[in-house]
Design a protein around this motif. Structure first.
Motif: not given
Length: 480
Positions: A183-190, A295-300, A339-343, A478-479
């Protein structure tokens, strides 16, 4: 005492003297621990409380990595003898996954000794209080590390992140890799509490359990069907007033060919599918619900899958549905859904990529082909957005109340050409328009998106359990 009796063995008796207070004798017979206390009633009661707690706490959950409650049950046999039994019950599933319960995964087959008093915390339902050194030991470390100016208690596959200070307490969140990998330090989101000094760490109480979680329904199989926004085209002089987008077409005909390895330069990817997804995963899309004014802001990639699913749903019902081969129940969903990465997991799945949609002369039009088609449309919209925002002086001359974009339903139904749309925001919504423009975020309008970001079950304020309607609010995970 219990340890000593067990070491002696069954049927043996161990005697203990508490000078000036009591004489104790203990034995184990037929899997039962027996304690005789010769003293006044207060010490007898205290000994019973200690045995009840030990018997409840030092057990393993029988429910396969699930938490269990254990409650002592005391039965008086006569005026001088009592029996202590233990009732074990499974912790309900909804309690395991609710907010603040990230500490559950720090243990295996853990048991909660139920019914015993604990110290009052400064914040209700804050989680589990653990001494700092034991917290560190549970993630297999002895150190507090600092990374990028922030404190972490980090092991190889798990770490604790300070999330919040509340009076004399620091609340930590437990983050871990399910498969035990690095696990990376960067794996913390939020959020990350930055105002934590060495003195704070040494003098504060420490509680594990601060897990603000939300589920992303955009792009999932549970998302609502989206209706047209019914918005007008921009008036002359608007940002997109002179723009329209063709849906594109496949190149057909010509002699068949094969590319040799020597013919492909290094800078050309052999398979552009994954690089395309990587590119769009760093972009953002605003899904604006014109009916509910939110509105909902989501990743591409999340927006891309949302569009692909909507387009396939449309194809299953149009006049060519008899030729439609796709079965949505065959899609292999993400093992980590909502999750934000599920897609991304769904889009790169090899089985999903090969699912047939229509039969054609060369075989089949597949799920991957539809993904690439929708990607190409979004790519052009993103580039148009970047194009019109390139001239900041011209950009700033357009009213912030005007939010311009494209109709989600037009994209999903392959409407050709695509014409831009515009809506007028109330004053409370203008504040985030600069943000959307500066990040080159494209807007897709629709009606009835539903709750695309939903909070997990919680007892927090009901008003914020879902994004309020008609307030012109913009929500983002948050991610992202």
């Amino acid at each position: 005492m219990v340890k000593n009796v067990i070491a002696i063995g069954t049927y043996n008796v161990q005697m203990y003297d508490v000078p000036g207070v009591a004489a104790l004798s203990a034995s184990i017979r037929q899997q039962k621990f027996k304690l005789e206390v010769n003293s006044d009633i207060s010490l007898i009661v205290e000994a019973g409380e200690v045995l009840a707690w030990i018997g409840a706490a030092l057990r393993a959950s029988p429910y396969n990595d699930r938490l269990a409650y254990c409650s002592p049950v005391i039965t008086w046999l006569d005026t001088s003898n009592c029996s202590i039994d233990f009732m074990v019950e499974e912790v309900p599933q909804q309690t395991v996954v609710s907010n603040g319960q990230c500490w559950h995964r720090m243990f295996k087959n853990a048991v909660i000794a139920k019914g015993f008093p604990i110290r009052r915390k400064s914040e209700a339902r804050a989680g589990l209080e653990i001494p700092l050194n034991i917290m560190a030991g549970l993630v297999r470390t002895k150190r507090i590390e600092q990374f990028n100016g922030k404190d972490f208690i980090k092991g190889f596959s798990a770490m604790l992140v300070p999330k919040k200070r509340s009076s004399d307490t620091i609340i930590w969140h437990y983050v871990y890799k399910q498969d035990g990998s690095y696990i990376s330090f960067l794996d913390n989101s939020g959020a990350h509490e930055e105002q934590v000094t060495n003195t704070d760490v040494e003098t504060s109480r420490h509680v594990v359990g601060w897990c603000m979680e939300a589920e992303i329904y955009a792009g999932s199989s549970k998302a609502n069907p989206v209706n047209c926004s019914d918005l007008p085209k921009p008036q002359s002089g608007g940002l997109f007033s002179s723009m329209s987008v063709s849906m594109g077409r496949y190149i057909t005909g010509g002699s068949p060919y094969m590319l040799g390895v020597k013919d492909i330069p290094i800078h050309i990817s052999e398979d552009g599918y994954i690089p395309k997804l990587k590119w769009i995963s760093k972009k953002f899309v605003l899904l604006w619900d014109e009916a509910n004014k939110r509105g909902w802001l989501v990743n591409g990639t999340t927006a891309l899958l949302h569009l692909v699913r909507a387009s396939l749903d449309h194809d299953s019902k149009d006049e060519f549905s008899s030729a439609f081969l796709f079965k949505k129940e065959l899609i292999q969903e993400s093992e980590d859904p909502f999750k934000t990465h599920s897609a991304t997991h769904v889009l790169i799945n090899e089985v999903n990529r090969k699912l047939p949609i229509y039969r054609n002369r060369d075989g089949y039009i597949q799920f991957e082909d539809r993904v690439e088609h929708m990607h190409s449309v979004l790519e052009r919209l993103i580039n148009y957005q970047k194009c019109v925002s390139g001239d900041l002086k011209e950009f700033r001359s357009h009213p912030r109340r005007n939010l311009e974009g494209w109709d989600f339903r037009d994209l999903a139904t392959n409407h050709d050409p695509l014409h831009s749309r515009v809506t007028m925001l109330a004053p409370e919504g203008k504040g985030w328009v600069d943000f959307v423009r500066a990040t080159h975020t494209i807007t897709l309008f629709g009606s009835g998106f539903g709750d695309l970001i939903q909070t997990t079950p919680t007892k927090n304020c009901k008003y914020w359990s879902r994004l309020p309607e008609n307030k012109y609010y913009l929500a983002v995970a948050i991610p992202d």
